[in-house]
Write a protein that holds these residues in place. Structure first.
Motif, PDB file in Angstrom:
ATOM      1  N   MET A  71      15.620  93.566 161.074  1.00 17.48           N
ATOM      2  CA  MET A  71      15.558  92.120 161.304  1.00 17.48           C
ATOM      3  C   MET A  71      14.140  91.743 161.716  1.00 17.48           C
ATOM      4  N   ALA A  72      13.645  90.660 161.188  1.00 11.44           N
ATOM      5  CA  ALA A  72      12.255  90.259 161.417  1.00 11.44           C
ATOM      6  C   ALA A  72      12.017  89.866 162.865  1.00 11.44           C
TER       7      ALA A  72
ATOM      8  N   CYS B  44      20.173  75.988 167.306  1.00 12.35           N
ATOM      9  CA  CYS B  44      21.429  76.536 167.842  1.00 12.35           C
ATOM     10  C   CYS B  44      21.232  77.595 168.904  1.00 12.35           C
ATOM     11  N   GLY B  45      20.000  78.074 169.088  1.00  8.51           N
ATOM     12  CA  GLY B  45      19.715  79.054 170.124  1.00  8.51           C
ATOM     13  C   GLY B  45      19.966  80.494 169.739  1.00  8.51           C
ATOM     14  N   SER B  46      20.397  80.745 168.521  1.00  6.85           N
ATOM     15  CA  SER B  46      20.670  82.115 168.103  1.00  6.85           C
ATOM     16  C   SER B  46      19.376  82.891 167.907  1.00  6.85           C
ATOM     17  N   PRO B  47      19.334  84.162 168.346  1.00  3.26           N
ATOM     18  CA  PRO B  47      18.146  84.985 168.109  1.00  3.26           C
ATOM     19  C   PRO B  47      18.163  85.663 166.739  1.00  3.26           C
ATOM     20  N   ALA B  48      19.274  85.581 166.030  1.00  7.55           N
ATOM     21  CA  ALA B  48      19.418  86.295 164.759  1.00  7.55           C
ATOM     22  C   ALA B  48      18.703  85.539 163.640  1.00  7.55           C
ATOM     23  N   HIS B  49      17.818  86.245 162.932  1.00  6.36           N
ATOM     24  CA  HIS B  49      17.056  85.583 161.884  1.00  6.36           C
ATOM     25  C   HIS B  49      16.577  86.592 160.856  1.00  6.36           C
TER      26      HIS B  49
ATOM     27  N   GLN C 110       1.000  85.855 157.640  1.00  5.97           N
ATOM     28  CA  GLN C 110       0.527  86.895 158.546  1.00  5.97           C
ATOM     29  C   GLN C 110       0.547  86.473 160.007  1.00  5.97           C
ATOM     30  N   ALA C 111      -0.058  85.357 160.324  1.00 10.29           N
ATOM     31  CA  ALA C 111      -0.167  84.970 161.728  1.00 10.29           C
ATOM     32  C   ALA C 111       1.123  84.361 162.251  1.00 10.29           C
ATOM     33  N   ILE C 112       1.776  83.549 161.419  1.00  7.94           N
ATOM     34  CA  ILE C 112       2.960  82.813 161.871  1.00  7.94           C
ATOM     35  C   ILE C 112       4.014  82.865 160.758  1.00  7.94           C
ATOM     36  N   PRO C 113       4.900  83.857 160.779  1.00  2.00           N
ATOM     37  CA  PRO C 113       5.947  83.891 159.753  1.00  2.00           C
ATOM     38  C   PRO C 113       6.931  82.747 159.934  1.00  2.00           C
ATOM     39  N   VAL C 114       7.507  82.288 158.832  1.00  2.00           N
ATOM     40  CA  VAL C 114       8.577  81.297 158.880  1.00  2.00           C
ATOM     41  C   VAL C 114       9.905  82.050 158.833  1.00  2.00           C
ATOM     42  N   LEU C 115      10.767  81.772 159.789  1.00  2.00           N
ATOM     43  CA  LEU C 115      12.044  82.464 159.926  1.00  2.00           C
ATOM     44  C   LEU C 115      13.191  81.557 159.513  1.00  2.00           C
ATOM     45  N   ARG C 116      14.316  82.162 159.164  1.00  2.00           N
ATOM     46  CA  ARG C 116      15.534  81.404 158.858  1.00  2.00           C
ATOM     47  C   ARG C 116      16.654  81.914 159.754  1.00  2.00           C
ATOM     48  N   CYS C 117      17.268  80.994 160.490  1.00  2.00           N
ATOM     49  CA  CYS C 117      18.338  81.346 161.413  1.00  2.00           C
ATOM     50  C   CYS C 117      19.577  81.802 160.634  1.00  2.00           C
ATOM     51  N   LEU C 118      20.160  82.912 161.040  1.00  2.00           N
ATOM     52  CA  LEU C 118      21.351  83.422 160.375  1.00  2.00           C
ATOM     53  C   LEU C 118      22.624  82.708 160.834  1.00  2.00           C
ATOM     54  N   SER C 119      22.526  81.900 161.881  1.00  2.00           N
ATOM     55  CA  SER C 119      23.706  81.184 162.379  1.00  2.00           C
ATOM     56  C   SER C 119      23.815  79.775 161.798  1.00  2.00           C
TER      57      SER C 119
END
Length: 322
Positions: free
Chosen positions: A1-2, A28-33, A40-49
């Motif tokens: 997980m990233a 939603c506050g979930s840490p799962a992504h 490189q400096a700032i990845p874009v994440l997607r929440c799994l919730s």
């Protein structure tokens, strides 16, 4: 997980800016992504919730405040806002009856061009919020608009008092988008309207362009919406109902996406350099300014739809009367 970016990233040290990891989803506050775009400096994440996309790190609160207050504002921004004001005024006409509006608050008003149009065309009393001191000063001194150079919560404006509250291309800059939209809504009088516009990071042109999509600006655009996640923000507003939606895709986006069909998009690592962006983003002019000033409102008028599939989305919600 990233994992989110760490503030010790050498790219950040080279800019003199501090990055702070974003430990959980701002909706939603979930840490799962998972990683959506691996800059490189700032990845874009997607929440799994909840499926919200967000920057895995942000400038520190101190650096972010200075960035918007002291560094934001340029000829390119000014010309772009002139063009966008013509489009946004047409969008507002399609979202609600502007003849019924007597008092408007625009949050993130920039140089104030849209408020000036509303005041001069519809005889509306207008108030703006703009953290950028350069942009707010222009709106006050040149257009004679009441603009507060601060955050909305610091302006001392009366709640429940505006017929229309608008915010165009601002929510994607906020750390906590649901709270921001709730705050906007608290200034709308019963029976009034709230309009929010932002980018659709799941539009077809975005998928074609991948990391080359020009609105991937992860140090500034830190919360990235899809139609579903934008609607989710509005669904949590008590006493409001969405009454209209509009979207369209600017012709510039379509042309850029066609280029990516001809050649393979560059990898994410080559598409965003934080140091280079911070040193150059306020420079230069707005390409084809005069042409776009005339053509873009006409393009919007000819191509907009009542769905949220385009790359720019407008949502209008009405507050219930007591």
């Amino acid at each position: 997980m990233a994992l989110a970016a760490r503030p010790t990233n050498p790219m950040c040290q080279a800019t003199g800016k501090t990055l702070e990891p974003r430990g959980s989803c701002p909706m939603c506050g979930s840490p799962a992504h998972v990683t959506q775009v691996g800059f490189q400096a700032i990845p874009v994440l997607r929440c799994l919730s909840c499926d919200l996309m967000y920057s895995g790190a942000t400038l520190s609160a101190h650096d972010l405040a200075l960035y918007y207050q002291e560094e934001f504002g340029s000829r390119r921004h000014k010309e772009g806002q002139i063009v966008n004001s013509g489009v946004n005024l047409r969008a507002l006409r399609g979202l609600l009856d502007l003849d019924s509006v007597r008092k408007t608050l625009d949050v993130g008003t920039g140089y104030g061009f849209l408020l000036r149009e509303l005041r001069d065309t519809y005889d509306v009393e207008v108030v703006g919020i703009e953290p950028s001191r350069t942009e707010a000063a222009f709106a006050r001194e040149v257009s004679h608009i009441e603009v507060h150079s601060c955050l909305l919560s610091e302006a001392g404006l009366p709640r429940d008092s505006f017929d229309l509250v608008t915010s165009f291309e601002v929510v994607e800059h906020t750390r906590f988008p649901v709270e921001f939209i709730h705050q906007l809504a608290s200034y709308v009088r019963p029976g009034g309207h709230l309009v929010v516009m932002t980018d659709n990071f799941d539009a077809s042109v975005v998928r074609r362009m991948g990391p080359e999509w020009p609105k991937w600006i992860p140090h500034s655009h830190i919360t990235h919406f899809t139609p579903a996640t934008l609607r989710k923000c509005f669904s949590e507003l008590s006493g409001y109902s969405v009454v209209s939606e509009i979207s369209y895709t600017p012709w510039e986006n379509l042309i850029s996406s066609v280029r990516c069909l001809i050649r393979k998009p560059r990898p994410a690592a080559e598409c965003f350099d934080l140091r280079e962006v911070l040193s150059s983003e306020m420079a230069g002019s707005y390409p084809l300014f005069r042409f776009r000033k005339t053509v873009n409102p006409l393009w919007y008028q000819a191509t907009h739809t009542r769905e949220l599939g385009g790359s720019l989305m407008y949502v209008c919600a009405q507050r219930q009367r007591s």
